[in-house]
Design an enzyme around this catalytic site. Structure first.
Site, PDB file in Angstrom:
ATOM      1  N   HIS A 206       2.709  -8.456  -4.717  1.00  9.74           N
ATOM      2  CA  HIS A 206       1.781  -8.217  -3.608  1.00  9.74           C
ATOM      3  C   HIS A 206       0.524  -7.499  -4.098  1.00  9.74           C
ATOM      4  CE1 HIS A 206       5.418  -8.963  -1.030  1.00  9.74           C
ATOM      5  NE2 HIS A 206       4.500  -9.655  -0.393  1.00  9.74           N
TER       6      HIS A 206
ATOM      7  N   VAL B   5      -4.266 -10.797  -6.563  1.00  3.79           N
ATOM      8  CA  VAL B   5      -4.174 -12.194  -7.016  1.00  3.79           C
ATOM      9  C   VAL B   5      -3.376 -13.020  -6.000  1.00  3.79           C
ATOM     10  CG1 VAL B   5      -3.597 -13.707  -8.950  1.00  3.79           C
ATOM     11  CG2 VAL B   5      -4.230 -11.339  -9.390  1.00  3.79           C
TER      12      VAL B   5
ATOM     13  N   HIS C  90      -4.444 -10.251   4.333  1.00  6.75           N
ATOM     14  CA  HIS C  90      -3.169 -10.259   5.062  1.00  6.75           C
ATOM     15  C   HIS C  90      -2.106  -9.326   4.475  1.00  6.75           C
ATOM     16  CE1 HIS C  90      -1.675 -12.772   1.805  1.00  6.75           C
ATOM     17  NE2 HIS C  90      -0.463 -12.587   2.271  1.00  6.75           N
TER      18      HIS C  90
HETATM   19 ZN    ZN Z   1       1.518 -12.328   1.456  1.00 12.61          ZN
END
Ligand code: ZN
Length: 422
Positions: A179, A182, A220
């Site tokens: 996470h 990239v 996100h």
């Molecule tokens: Zn994600």
């Protein structure tokens, strides 16, 4: 951390999500001094899974957590929350917005060449990140904003845009194997591919739809701590209590994004109702990535497809498709070519296992996917069977006839078979 002294510009309260988002941004103005001249603590911000290992260790050795010790942990978690929320606590800020490489500098010839093929499914985001010196997310977003004419359409200030994108990229934790920025760039590139799908693009997405889709993809997972929601809940992380144990991470990603939007002033020239609408829609998109809501979305999507009643002339239906597209982009790793897919698998397993090791070390219940004694292929085939395949089966049904979906389904089945043989 005990030697650190924080001079804060404002009082910090975390009684509401809005305050949290704004205050996290305010803390960026903090000044830090330490007991050791010239030594700045290089630490991440407030969402990091901060546990006082020393306290937990001594507690587990004693066999029980005394109430006094528990209070001490909570106090320290609270203190660390403030400390780590300051970006300056990470030490030097490596990329000031204006020092970011611009493609028209001619410096990034190979990266520019890659961008000419950014819509192809075998786009190697790892290579692109290396070519852009770790600036894949900012570079990709600037390029796509230009491709769609979003800067002109929304009359965006380029300095503010770079400042915002730089903050988003910086707030991803580069220490996370998976996470990190990239992954965000990879999801954004996939989102771009889905926005170009004839079934979607032919329905004339509005500039706002495209803007929201790309922004939500880029942000996100921002400030993801590298552990999952159950971990935050059982360690009583402040984010878990702030968001009442529901969509904890997704809520934080969204509120952090809102905080950065306001801090950068990117949308400050727009009418208030419009910028509020953008913030809310970004929230709706980012919250859709909560994997625990997968069945809810699949059910609705399936019903729409069965009844063939999706009308992309309707803003609400376009928004729903953006939610599904973002969900697909978020878990599309097994649909990539094996060489890329395998790298992502290794990264996500490493992140899971790090959490599992932490849980084992401190006698916490080990999360199902985080047990390093489990075999990676079993984790991958399980993830593909229960999460990825059901979603992409429906996406394939929606986008039909789509060469991209056929390609993705081909990779998905091949990769699953390959994991099964390992
Ligand atoms: Zn994600």
């Amino acid at each position: 951390m005990s030697c650190a002294m924080i001079e804060r510009c404002g009082a910090v309260t975390l009684t509401s999500p809005e305050q949290n988002a704004v205050q996290v941004r305010m803390l960026a103005e903090c000044k830090l001094s330490t007991g050791h001249a010239g030594v700045l603590l290089v630490e991440r911000r407030g969402s990091y899974p901060l546990i006082d290992l020393q306290v937990l260790k001594s507690s587990s050795q004693q066999g029980e957590v005394a109430s006094g010790t528990r209070r001490k942990v909570q106090r320290q978690l609270s203190f660390q929350r403030y400390c780590h929320a300051s970006r300056l606590l990470r030490g030097l800020v490596p990329h000031a917005p204006l020092s970011l490489h611009l493609l028209d500098d001619g410096y990034l010839g190979q990266a520019a060449h890659m961008l000419s093929k950014v819509g192809t499914w075998n786009f190697d985001i790892f290579l692109f990140d290396r070519l852009t010196n770790g600036n894949s997310l900012v570079t990709l977003m600037c390029h796509l904003f230009n491709v769609y004419g979003l800067v002109h359409h929304f009359q965006l200030d380029m300095v503010k845009l770079h400042r915002f994108l730089g903050m988003v990229q910086e707030d991803y934790h580069s220490q996370n194997p998976y996470h990190n920025a990239v992954h965000a760039a990879d999801v954004t590139q996939a989102m771009y591919c889905y926005l170009k799908e004839p079934k979607v693009a032919s329905q004339q997405l509005s500039p706002l739809d495209v803007f929201l889709g790309l922004m939500a993809a880029a942000a996100h997972d921002v400030d993801h701590p590298g552990v999952n929601q159950p971990f935050l809940i059982k360690t009583r992380h402040h984010l878990a209590s702030l968001y009442q144990n529901t969509s904890v991470l997704e809520s934080h990603h969204w509120r952090s994004t809102v905080g950065m939007l306001r801090e950068s002033g990117l949308l400050s020239h727009l009418p208030a109702d419009m910028s509020q609408d953008i913030e809310q829609q970004l929230g709706s998109l980012i919250l859709a990535t909560d994997i625990s809501r997968q069945n809810e979305f699949l059910l609705t999507f399936g019903e729409h497809l069965d009844h063939q009643d999706l009308d992309l002339q309707l803003p609400s239906h376009r928004h729903f498709i953006l939610q599904i597209a973002l969900k697909c982009a978020d878990v599309c790793n097994p649909c990539r070519v094996w060489a890329l897919s395998r790298q992502w698998s290794e990264r996500v397993c490493e992140e899971f296992f790090r959490q599992g090791d932490l849980e084992r070390k401190f006698d916490l219940e080990i999360s199902p996917l985080c047990d390093s004694r489990r075999l990676r292929p079993a984790i991958q085939t399980g993830f593909i069977s229960y999460i990825v395949e059901p979603l992409f089966d429906e996406w394939h049904r929606f986008t039909e006839p789509s060469p991209l979906s056929r390609t993705m389904m081909g990779h998905l089945h091949q990769n699953k078979a390959r994991w099964s043989r390992l």
